[in-house]
Design an enzyme around this catalytic site. Structure first.
Site, PDB file in Angstrom:
ATOM      1  N   ARG A  18       0.811  -1.221   0.000  1.00 36.95           N
ATOM      2  CA  ARG A  18       0.000   0.000   0.000  1.00 36.95           C
ATOM      3  C   ARG A  18       0.846   1.274   0.000  1.00 36.95           C
ATOM      4  O   ARG A  18       0.338   2.357  -0.242  1.00 36.95           O
ATOM      5  CB  ARG A  18      -0.950  -0.007   1.212  1.00 36.95           C
ATOM      6  CG  ARG A  18      -2.135  -0.946   1.025  1.00 36.95           C
ATOM      7  CD  ARG A  18      -2.901  -1.160   2.330  1.00 36.95           C
ATOM      8  NE  ARG A  18      -2.250  -2.151   3.192  1.00 36.95           N
ATOM      9  CZ  ARG A  18      -2.705  -2.511   4.404  1.00 36.95           C
ATOM     10  NH1 ARG A  18      -3.789  -1.923   4.899  1.00 36.95           N
ATOM     11  NH2 ARG A  18      -2.076  -3.426   5.109  1.00 36.95           N
ATOM     12  N   LYS A  25       8.590  -0.790   2.914  1.00 40.39           N
ATOM     13  CA  LYS A  25       7.856   0.063   3.861  1.00 40.39           C
ATOM     14  C   LYS A  25       8.646   0.336   5.130  1.00 40.39           C
ATOM     15  O   LYS A  25       8.737   1.486   5.588  1.00 40.39           O
ATOM     16  CB  LYS A  25       6.515  -0.594   4.220  1.00 40.39           C
ATOM     17  CG  LYS A  25       5.777   0.128   5.329  1.00 40.39           C
ATOM     18  CD  LYS A  25       4.351  -0.345   5.497  1.00 40.39           C
ATOM     19  CE  LYS A  25       4.270  -1.690   6.163  1.00 40.39           C
ATOM     20  NZ  LYS A  25       2.865  -2.089   6.386  1.00 40.39           N
ATOM     21  N   ASP A 108       6.167  -2.028  11.401  1.00 44.09           N
ATOM     22  CA  ASP A 108       5.423  -0.871  10.886  1.00 44.09           C
ATOM     23  C   ASP A 108       4.588  -0.196  11.965  1.00 44.09           C
ATOM     24  O   ASP A 108       3.676   0.565  11.677  1.00 44.09           O
ATOM     25  CB  ASP A 108       4.560  -1.267   9.675  1.00 44.09           C
ATOM     26  CG  ASP A 108       3.436  -2.230  10.031  1.00 44.09           C
ATOM     27  OD1 ASP A 108       3.447  -2.792  11.134  1.00 44.09           O
ATOM     28  OD2 ASP A 108       2.532  -2.408   9.180  1.00 44.09           O
ATOM     29  N   GLY A 145      -7.423  -5.637  12.537  1.00 46.81           N
ATOM     30  CA  GLY A 145      -8.140  -6.799  13.050  1.00 46.81           C
ATOM     31  C   GLY A 145      -8.976  -6.375  14.254  1.00 46.81           C
ATOM     32  O   GLY A 145      -8.531  -5.568  15.060  1.00 46.81           O
ATOM     33  N   ALA A 385      34.218  39.629  -4.831  1.00 45.65           N
ATOM     34  CA  ALA A 385      33.001  39.077  -5.421  1.00 45.65           C
ATOM     35  C   ALA A 385      33.323  38.302  -6.696  1.00 45.65           C
ATOM     36  O   ALA A 385      34.230  38.659  -7.435  1.00 45.65           O
ATOM     37  CB  ALA A 385      32.030  40.205  -5.739  1.00 45.65           C
TER      38      ALA A 385
HETATM   39  C1  UD1 Z   1      -1.816  -6.931  11.244  1.00 46.45           C
HETATM   40  C2  UD1 Z   1      -2.766  -7.858  12.056  1.00 46.45           C
HETATM   41  C3  UD1 Z   1      -4.005  -7.060  12.432  1.00 46.45           C
HETATM   42  C4  UD1 Z   1      -3.611  -5.809  13.225  1.00 46.45           C
HETATM   43  C5  UD1 Z   1      -2.572  -4.977  12.450  1.00 46.45           C
HETATM   44  C6  UD1 Z   1      -2.048  -3.897  13.377  1.00 46.45           C
HETATM   45  C7  UD1 Z   1      -2.430 -10.151  11.219  1.00 46.45           C
HETATM   46  C8  UD1 Z   1      -2.973 -11.223  10.383  1.00 46.45           C
HETATM   47  N1  UD1 Z   1      -3.124  -9.006  11.250  1.00 46.45           N
HETATM   48  O1  UD1 Z   1      -2.512  -6.578  10.064  1.00 46.45           O
HETATM   49  O2  UD1 Z   1      -4.885  -7.863  13.220  1.00 46.45           O
HETATM   50  O3  UD1 Z   1      -4.766  -5.040  13.487  1.00 46.45           O
HETATM   51  O4  UD1 Z   1      -1.468  -5.798  12.042  1.00 46.45           O
HETATM   52  O5  UD1 Z   1      -1.143  -3.040  12.738  1.00 46.45           O
HETATM   53  O6  UD1 Z   1      -1.408 -10.327  11.837  1.00 46.45           O
HETATM   54  N2  UD1 Z   1       4.775  -9.356   7.927  1.00 46.45           N
HETATM   55  C9  UD1 Z   1       5.700 -10.366   7.844  1.00 46.45           C
HETATM   56  N3  UD1 Z   1       5.445 -11.430   7.051  1.00 46.45           N
HETATM   57  C10 UD1 Z   1       4.296 -11.534   6.322  1.00 46.45           C
HETATM   58  C11 UD1 Z   1       3.330 -10.516   6.439  1.00 46.45           C
HETATM   59  C12 UD1 Z   1       3.601  -9.426   7.255  1.00 46.45           C
HETATM   60  O7  UD1 Z   1       6.760 -10.307   8.474  1.00 46.45           O
HETATM   61  O8  UD1 Z   1       4.121 -12.525   5.619  1.00 46.45           O
HETATM   62  C13 UD1 Z   1       5.074  -8.186   8.764  1.00 46.45           C
HETATM   63  C14 UD1 Z   1       4.988  -6.873   8.009  1.00 46.45           C
HETATM   64  O9  UD1 Z   1       6.231  -6.518   7.464  1.00 46.45           O
HETATM   65  C15 UD1 Z   1       4.539  -5.893   9.068  1.00 46.45           C
HETATM   66  C16 UD1 Z   1       3.756  -6.758  10.042  1.00 46.45           C
HETATM   67  O10 UD1 Z   1       4.124  -8.096   9.779  1.00 46.45           O
HETATM   68  O11 UD1 Z   1       5.616  -5.291   9.735  1.00 46.45           O
HETATM   69  C17 UD1 Z   1       2.248  -6.604   9.887  1.00 46.45           C
HETATM   70  O12 UD1 Z   1       1.899  -6.936   8.547  1.00 46.45           O
HETATM   71  P1  UD1 Z   1       0.762  -6.173   7.757  1.00 46.45           P
HETATM   72  O13 UD1 Z   1       0.627  -6.787   6.433  1.00 46.45           O
HETATM   73  O14 UD1 Z   1       0.978  -4.713   7.822  1.00 46.45           O
HETATM   74  O15 UD1 Z   1      -0.498  -6.585   8.644  1.00 46.45           O
HETATM   75  P2  UD1 Z   1      -1.851  -5.800   8.801  1.00 46.45           P
HETATM   76  O16 UD1 Z   1      -2.721  -6.042   7.651  1.00 46.45           O
HETATM   77  O17 UD1 Z   1      -1.575  -4.397   9.177  1.00 46.45           O
HETATM   78 CA    CA Z   2       0.199  -3.109   9.235  1.00 45.16          CA
END
Ligand code: UD1
Ligand code: CA
Length: 478
Positions: A18, A25, A108, A145, A385
């Site tokens: 995003r 990010k 993040d 979530g 100058a």
């Molecule tokens: C996640 C939570 C959500 C919460 C939100 C809060 C899950 C399924 N959902 O959603 O409930 O409200 O964070 O900010 O956990 N990452 C990995 N590996 C992956 C996917 C993500 O390391 O395969 C890391 C990302 O780099 C990031 C963090 O996990 O730092 C969260 O991932 P992101 O995709 O932003 O999750 P959200 O949709 O925000």
């Molecule tokens: Ca997130």
């Protein structure tokens, strides 16, 4: 339980789609530090036995940043199975058997402080919970979530936005993505995750539901200041967070005795140091390791990166990069100080001057329209100058040395390597190709030839020719 039984896992493998960026990010900057740098600092403050960072997207670039901000952190590579659950599952393999609790942080979610996490840990231990997570109440919970609680107040499960029904979407308590879990509970729950959900990912949040269903104890601690646990998913959220953190930084310096007349237009990195009675005028960015001493005034409209500014110095409408400006020196308006510039006490770089790898001596002056590169300007010297140090022969750079109290004329070119001795003078319009001894005057032979009547002959009928003609026929004094 001692803090040594703690491991921290930082999730940083996501693509961050995003953000629509070629930069991962978690490497986008916030007050001069990448998002993940903030989270690693928080992790370190917890004093864990181990810190693990899970990477995949742009793994090499993220690894480099991890090395910079936490050189003892271990890198774990996530495979092609997507999801936060998979990330923690792989990290857990690298967690030592002697670890009791694992704190899980998202790279993040950068503003979260270690005190809030310590409080969550305390609660978790007191309640003998299997998992404790942070939640907060959001006016607009979109994207997060949602926490589903049981009647007794413990957590039943978490529903992701993409999987939530209409009723669940109205819930305002959201999962912050920050957890502490017993290592053995994670080891039991994580292998049971599947990808049967709207996003086809192994959700870490599903472990919470599983453990709760197994009659394990899951608690959510509500964070009152929801900005502490705000996540960055797009550039609008990032900018809002940059603004919030900057406001906090600016206020902190104001409380410490710095005058900042227009906080909205002033941006100060976390690593900057300001002394009392510094004044920062509108439109100023202070970046990196800037250190500004007592009574200096910066602005309006300046960008300073890694600059050292002495007491009472004055810099206006200029760009300064990795330069030292000593006490009482003045810079600008409209000048560009590049790396290696040193302006000694009371020195002056005036308007439209570029400097690089140059020392401007005590009380020496380069007041107007000049390029001073690879040069040493002696104490009290005055540079006319429009002066240029011709430092580059196309292959190598050479130095220009101007002695103390020398006075060089306007429009001089110093063809380096060259030296002008102490107290020497150079005439206006001179190209200095050879060393000028101390106390000498260097002046180039004048060879201006005038061709009488040239304009009338070669540019007949022009306004210039007419003006020249009039000046000849009109008596100039009556
Ligand atoms: C996640 C939570 C959500 C919460 C939100 C809060 C899950 C399924 N959902 O959603 O409930 O409200 O964070 O900010 O956990 N990452 C990995 N590996 C992956 C996917 C993500 O390391 O395969 C890391 C990302 O780099 C990031 C963090 O996990 O730092 C969260 O991932 P992101 O995709 O932003 O999750 P959200 O949709 O925000
Ligand atoms: Ca997130």
């Amino acid at each position: 339980m001692s803090p040594s039984s703690l491991a921290v896992v930082v999730l940083a493998a996501g693509a961050g789609t995003r953000m629509k960026s070629t930069t991962p990010k978690v490497l986008h900057p916030l007050a001069g530090i990448p998002l993940i740098g903030h989270v690693l600092a928080t992790a370190e403050a917890l004093g864990p036995q181990q810190t693990l960072v899970v990477v995949r997207h742009e793994a090499e670039r993220v690894r480099e940043a991890v090395e910079e901000y936490a050189d003892d952190a271990q890198i774990v590579h996530q495979d092609d199975v997507p999801g936060t659950g998979r990330a923690v599952e792989l990290a857990l393999d690298a967690v030592g058997d002697d670890v009791d609790n694992v704190v899980i942080l998202s790279a993040d979610v950068p503003l979260l402080d270690s005190e809030t996490i310590e409080a969550m840990l305390g609660f978790h231990r007191d309640a003998a919970a299997e998992v404790t997570l942070l939640s907060t109440i959001h006016d607009d919970p979109t994207g997060y979530g949602r926490i589903i609680r049981r009647e007794d107040g413990t957590v039943s499960h978490i529903v992701e936005e993409a999987d939530a029904d209409e009723q669940q979407r109205t819930l305002q308590e959201v999962n912050a993505g920050v957890y502490v879990a017993r290592r053995d509970a994670l080891a039991k729950g994580l292998p049971r995750l599947d990808t049967a959900n709207a996003q086809g990912e192994k959700y870490l949040t599903d472990v919470v539901g599983q453990l709760a269903a197994d009659s394990g104890l899951v608690h959510a601690v509500v964070v009152e200041d929801s900005w502490l646990v705000e996540g960055v998913n797009d550039r609008i959220q990032l900018q809002a967070m940059q603004r919030r953190l900057n406001t906090m930084i600016v206020r902190g310096w104001q409380r410490d005795g710095v005058s900042i007349t227009d906080p909205e237009s002033v941006w100060i990195d976390l690593s900057v140091q300001l002394d009392q009675d510094v004044t920062v005028l509108p439109g100023v960015a202070l970046e990196g390791s800037c250190h500004i001493d007592h009574g200096a005034t910066i602005g309006p409209d300046c960008t300073l990166s890694n600059a050292r500014v002495g007491q009472g110095a004055r810099i206006q409408r200029s760009v300064v990069d990795s330069a030292v400006i000593a006490a009482g020196a003045t810079v600008g308006p409209f000048s560009y100080l590049r790396p290696g510039t040193v302006i000694e006490e009371g020195g002056k770089v005036g308007a439209f001057v570029e400097t690089k790898n140059a020392t401007i001596g005590k009380a020496a002056k380069v007041p107007h329209l000049s390029y001073i590169g690879d040069a040493d300007i002696g104490e009290g010297a005055n540079i006319g100058a429009g002066s240029i140090t011709a430092n580059y022969d196309g292959v190598n750079k050479h130095r220009t040395v101007i002695g103390p109290h020398a006075k060089t004329g306007s429009d001089n070119v110093f063809v380096a390597p060259v030296e002008v001795g102490a107290g020497a003078y150079t005439a206006a319009g001179t190209t200095i190709r050879r060393n000028v001894p101390a106390g000498a005057l260097a002046v180039a032979p004048v060879s201006v030839r005038t061709v009488e009547g040239w304009v009338g002959t070669h540019r007949p009928g022009t306004a210039s020719a007419e003006a020249a003609e009039n000046s000849r026929t009109t008596p100039d004094s009556q």
